[in-house]
Design a protein around this motif. Structure first.
Motif, PDB file in Angstrom:
ATOM      1  N   LEU A 232      82.303  22.751 -29.026  1.00  0.00           N
ATOM      2  CA  LEU A 232      82.830  23.856 -29.855  1.00  0.00           C
ATOM      3  C   LEU A 232      81.713  24.195 -30.554  1.00  0.00           C
ATOM      4  O   LEU A 232      81.706  24.898 -31.580  1.00  0.00           O
ATOM      5  CB  LEU A 232      83.455  22.882 -30.923  1.00  0.00           C
ATOM      6  CG  LEU A 232      84.798  22.508 -30.701  1.00  0.00           C
ATOM      7  CD1 LEU A 232      85.832  21.718 -31.610  1.00  0.00           C
ATOM      8  CD2 LEU A 232      85.775  23.821 -30.175  1.00  0.00           C
TER       9      LEU A 232
ATOM     10  N   LEU B 124      76.637  13.053 -34.955  1.00  0.00           N
ATOM     11  CA  LEU B 124      75.749  14.125 -34.212  1.00  0.00           C
ATOM     12  C   LEU B 124      74.765  14.361 -35.357  1.00  0.00           C
ATOM     13  O   LEU B 124      73.616  14.972 -34.889  1.00  0.00           O
ATOM     14  CB  LEU B 124      76.674  15.482 -34.072  1.00  0.00           C
ATOM     15  CG  LEU B 124      77.627  15.305 -32.945  1.00  0.00           C
ATOM     16  CD1 LEU B 124      78.401  16.392 -32.881  1.00  0.00           C
ATOM     17  CD2 LEU B 124      76.655  15.339 -31.535  1.00  0.00           C
TER      18      LEU B 124
ATOM     19  N   LEU C 199      77.667  22.239 -24.833  1.00  0.00           N
ATOM     20  CA  LEU C 199      78.170  23.169 -25.863  1.00  0.00           C
ATOM     21  C   LEU C 199      79.471  22.609 -26.583  1.00  0.00           C
ATOM     22  O   LEU C 199      79.449  22.715 -27.925  1.00  0.00           O
ATOM     23  CB  LEU C 199      78.524  24.491 -25.037  1.00  0.00           C
ATOM     24  CG  LEU C 199      79.083  25.632 -25.807  1.00  0.00           C
ATOM     25  CD1 LEU C 199      78.174  26.056 -27.055  1.00  0.00           C
ATOM     26  CD2 LEU C 199      79.457  26.818 -24.816  1.00  0.00           C
TER      27      LEU C 199
ATOM     28  N   ASP D  65      74.161  15.580 -25.501  1.00  0.00           N
ATOM     29  CA  ASP D  65      75.790  15.242 -26.004  1.00  0.00           C
ATOM     30  C   ASP D  65      76.657  15.575 -24.877  1.00  0.00           C
ATOM     31  O   ASP D  65      77.223  16.670 -25.161  1.00  0.00           O
ATOM     32  CB  ASP D  65      76.389  15.635 -27.457  1.00  0.00           C
ATOM     33  CG  ASP D  65      77.733  15.229 -27.792  1.00  0.00           C
ATOM     34  OD1 ASP D  65      78.146  14.389 -27.146  1.00  0.00           O
ATOM     35  OD2 ASP D  65      78.237  15.996 -28.685  1.00  0.00           O
TER      36      ASP D  65
ATOM     37  N   HIS E 194      79.363  23.151 -32.315  1.00  0.00           N
ATOM     38  CA  HIS E 194      79.115  22.327 -33.666  1.00  0.00           C
ATOM     39  C   HIS E 194      77.626  21.901 -33.738  1.00  0.00           C
ATOM     40  O   HIS E 194      76.965  22.500 -34.764  1.00  0.00           O
ATOM     41  CB  HIS E 194      79.860  21.128 -34.058  1.00  0.00           C
ATOM     42  CG  HIS E 194      79.592  20.517 -35.399  1.00  0.00           C
ATOM     43  ND1 HIS E 194      79.611  20.847 -36.552  1.00  0.00           N
ATOM     44  CD2 HIS E 194      78.780  19.289 -35.339  1.00  0.00           C
ATOM     45  CE1 HIS E 194      79.110  20.325 -37.341  1.00  0.00           C
ATOM     46  NE2 HIS E 194      78.481  19.012 -36.859  1.00  0.00           N
TER      47      HIS E 194
ATOM     48  N   LEU F 181      76.955  22.722 -18.403  1.00  0.00           N
ATOM     49  CA  LEU F 181      77.405  22.394 -17.205  1.00  0.00           C
ATOM     50  C   LEU F 181      78.495  23.677 -16.687  1.00  0.00           C
ATOM     51  O   LEU F 181      78.497  24.161 -15.557  1.00  0.00           O
ATOM     52  CB  LEU F 181      78.154  21.230 -16.928  1.00  0.00           C
ATOM     53  CG  LEU F 181      78.663  20.943 -15.593  1.00  0.00           C
ATOM     54  CD1 LEU F 181      77.301  20.630 -14.560  1.00  0.00           C
ATOM     55  CD2 LEU F 181      79.029  19.398 -15.600  1.00  0.00           C
TER      56      LEU F 181
ATOM     57  N   TRP G  94      86.903  16.802 -25.512  1.00  0.00           N
ATOM     58  CA  TRP G  94      85.698  16.914 -25.491  1.00  0.00           C
ATOM     59  C   TRP G  94      85.075  16.860 -26.846  1.00  0.00           C
ATOM     60  O   TRP G  94      84.092  16.368 -27.176  1.00  0.00           O
ATOM     61  CB  TRP G  94      85.239  18.181 -24.691  1.00  0.00           C
ATOM     62  CG  TRP G  94      84.730  18.219 -23.402  1.00  0.00           C
ATOM     63  CD1 TRP G  94      85.465  18.871 -22.172  1.00  0.00           C
ATOM     64  CD2 TRP G  94      84.013  17.248 -22.680  1.00  0.00           C
ATOM     65  NE1 TRP G  94      84.661  18.790 -21.091  1.00  0.00           N
ATOM     66  CE2 TRP G  94      83.958  17.557 -21.283  1.00  0.00           C
ATOM     67  CE3 TRP G  94      82.897  16.173 -23.112  1.00  0.00           C
ATOM     68  CZ2 TRP G  94      83.151  16.629 -20.290  1.00  0.00           C
ATOM     69  CZ3 TRP G  94      82.392  15.350 -22.241  1.00  0.00           C
ATOM     70  CH2 TRP G  94      82.234  15.661 -20.820  1.00  0.00           C
TER      71      TRP G  94
ATOM     72  N   ALA H 141      72.646  19.086 -16.903  1.00  0.00           N
ATOM     73  CA  ALA H 141      71.624  18.672 -17.833  1.00  0.00           C
ATOM     74  C   ALA H 141      70.521  17.838 -16.910  1.00  0.00           C
ATOM     75  O   ALA H 141      69.569  18.015 -17.196  1.00  0.00           O
ATOM     76  CB  ALA H 141      72.034  18.012 -19.012  1.00  0.00           C
TER      77      ALA H 141
HETATM   78  C1  LIG Z   1      80.973  16.218 -26.219  1.00  0.00           C
HETATM   79  S1  LIG Z   1      81.037  17.911 -25.814  1.00  0.00           S
HETATM   80  C2  LIG Z   1      79.623  18.595 -26.756  1.00  0.00           C
HETATM   81  C3  LIG Z   1      79.873  18.647 -28.219  1.00  0.00           C
HETATM   82  C4  LIG Z   1      78.983  19.389 -28.915  1.00  0.00           C
HETATM   83  N1  LIG Z   1      78.101  18.579 -29.277  1.00  0.00           N
HETATM   84  C5  LIG Z   1      79.445  20.062 -30.097  1.00  0.00           C
HETATM   85  O1  LIG Z   1      78.777  19.767 -31.255  1.00  0.00           O
HETATM   86  O2  LIG Z   1      80.363  20.861 -30.357  1.00  0.00           O
HETATM   87  C6  LIG Z   1      80.229  17.993 -24.277  1.00  0.00           C
HETATM   88  C7  LIG Z   1      79.787  19.214 -23.574  1.00  0.00           C
HETATM   89  O3  LIG Z   1      78.960  18.575 -22.447  1.00  0.00           O
HETATM   90  C8  LIG Z   1      79.247  19.433 -21.148  1.00  0.00           C
HETATM   91  N2  LIG Z   1      78.669  18.670 -20.107  1.00  0.00           N
HETATM   92  C9  LIG Z   1      79.171  17.795 -19.463  1.00  0.00           C
HETATM   93  N3  LIG Z   1      78.457  17.043 -18.613  1.00  0.00           N
HETATM   94  C10 LIG Z   1      77.456  18.089 -18.536  1.00  0.00           C
HETATM   95  C11 LIG Z   1      76.130  17.872 -17.887  1.00  0.00           C
HETATM   96  N4  LIG Z   1      75.965  17.135 -16.961  1.00  0.00           N
HETATM   97  N5  LIG Z   1      75.363  18.992 -17.923  1.00  0.00           N
HETATM   98  C12 LIG Z   1      75.439  19.782 -18.998  1.00  0.00           C
HETATM   99  N6  LIG Z   1      76.723  19.769 -19.675  1.00  0.00           N
HETATM  100  C13 LIG Z   1      77.352  18.802 -19.682  1.00  0.00           C
HETATM  101  C14 LIG Z   1      80.956  19.684 -21.152  1.00  0.00           C
HETATM  102  O4  LIG Z   1      81.225  20.684 -20.714  1.00  0.00           O
HETATM  103  C15 LIG Z   1      81.000  20.064 -22.948  1.00  0.00           C
HETATM  104  O5  LIG Z   1      80.831  21.269 -23.029  1.00  0.00           O
END
Ligand SMILES: C[S@@+](CC[C@H](N)C(=O)[O-])C[C@H]1O[C@@H](n2cnc3c(N)ncnc32)[C@H](O)[C@@H]1O
Length: 262
Positions: free
Chosen positions: A160, A142, A158, A223, A162, A181, A131, A208
């Motif tokens: 990691l 980002l 969420l 993201d 970051h 989620l 992820w 989201a």
């Molecule tokens: C690419 S990661 C985010 C990385 C984050 N930007 C960072 O800086 O570490 C995607 C995250 O979005 C969550 N996610 C996926 N689909 C989602 C949704 N429909 N609504 C909310 N969160 C979601 C996943 O569980 C995951 O934690």
């Protein structure tokens, strides 16, 4: 798979170019602009390790040994630290362009994997692609969203943490609402991330697409997409459905519209 056999002189040329890149590495900085070829000094690449003492490994995520990972209680998420070897290329993206990053020594790259949904193609227990992993490509892509953050900011996804941490460092940011989620991910990893978050934080557990339209904020940073640029249309739809949020950004979208600074 079709293999392309390159003429020996072309192979030599590529090897020379690669060696040249490794001889001309610059210090890593989170402000480095994107270029198609980025070459960094390994010793300058420092990343946040959420769990200290996890042993870095370059084995496949499914083949890691105890001590090389931390799993969430129901084993739906795995945190591990990838050992990335000197000279191996990592991909980067910028709009429609693709590039590579190399380091002049081994570096560590923390990463977050999710268990594979048994209905999706594949054989291993874990999804092959994480992820999130703390690569220069992720940091750089980002960054345009993080730089838009001010006032009350919604962060969707969420991972990691970051972007959450980086957004919370900005003086212009007053409050953050995280929309994620997965409850198991939040309950397991957020307590480890939270000490690094410098602003008041509210957490909404939910989808989201359903939760964000109910929120009021200055900026929303989205993201939640597995692939770079995947969410272009979905972010536009979410923005249209969210009358109380002034500005939207989605991972990859600003570069695609040419609105991002490098
Ligand atoms: C690419 S990661 C985010 C990385 C984050 N930007 C960072 O800086 O570490 C995607 C995250 O979005 C969550 N996610 C996926 N689909 C989602 C949704 N429909 N609504 C909310 N969160 C979601 C996943 O569980 C995951 O934690």
């Amino acid at each position: 798979m079709t293999r392309v056999r390159l003429p020996p002189e072309r192979v030599l040329e590529l090897q020379k170019h690669h060696a040249e890149r490794l001889r001309h590495c610059e210090p890593w900085s989170a402000a480095t602009p994107w270029r198609q070829e980025l070459n960094f000094q390994a010793e300058t690449y420092s990343v946040l390790e959420l769990w200290a003492g996890v042993v870095a490994s370059d084995a496949a995520v499914d083949a890691l040994e105890p001590g090389q990972f931390v799993d969430s209680p129901a084993r739906r998420f795995r945190y591990c630290v990838r050992l990335h070897r000197r000279g191996q290329a990592l991909l980067t993206w910028w709009g429609s362009q693709v590039g590579t990053v190399v380091f002049d020594g081994d570096v560590i790259i923390p990463a977050l994997y999710q268990a594979r949904d048994p209905d999706t193609p594949g054989t291993g227990y874990w999804n092959e692609t994480p992820w999130m992993s703390l690569t220069p490509g992720e940091f750089i892509t980002l960054r345009p969203g993080t730089r838009m953050a001010k006032g009350k900011v919604v962060i969707a996804g969420l991972g990691l943490g970051h972007q959450l941490i980086e957004v919370s460092k900005r003086l212009q940011v007053k409050r953050i609402v995280l929309v994620e989620l997965d409850r198991e991910l939040v309950e397991w990893i957020l307590p480890v991330i939270r000490p690094h978050v410098r602003k008041p934080l509210e957490v909404v557990i939910g989808d989201a697409y359903e939760e964000i339209p109910k929120l009021h904020a200055d900026v929303a940073l989205i993201d939640i997409f597995p692939g770079y640029g995947d969410g272009f249309r979905r972010v536009a739809e979410l923005a249209a459905a969210s009358p109380h949020i002034k500005r939207f950004w989605g991972w990859g979208t600003s570069e695609m519209t040419g609105l991002a600074q490098r």
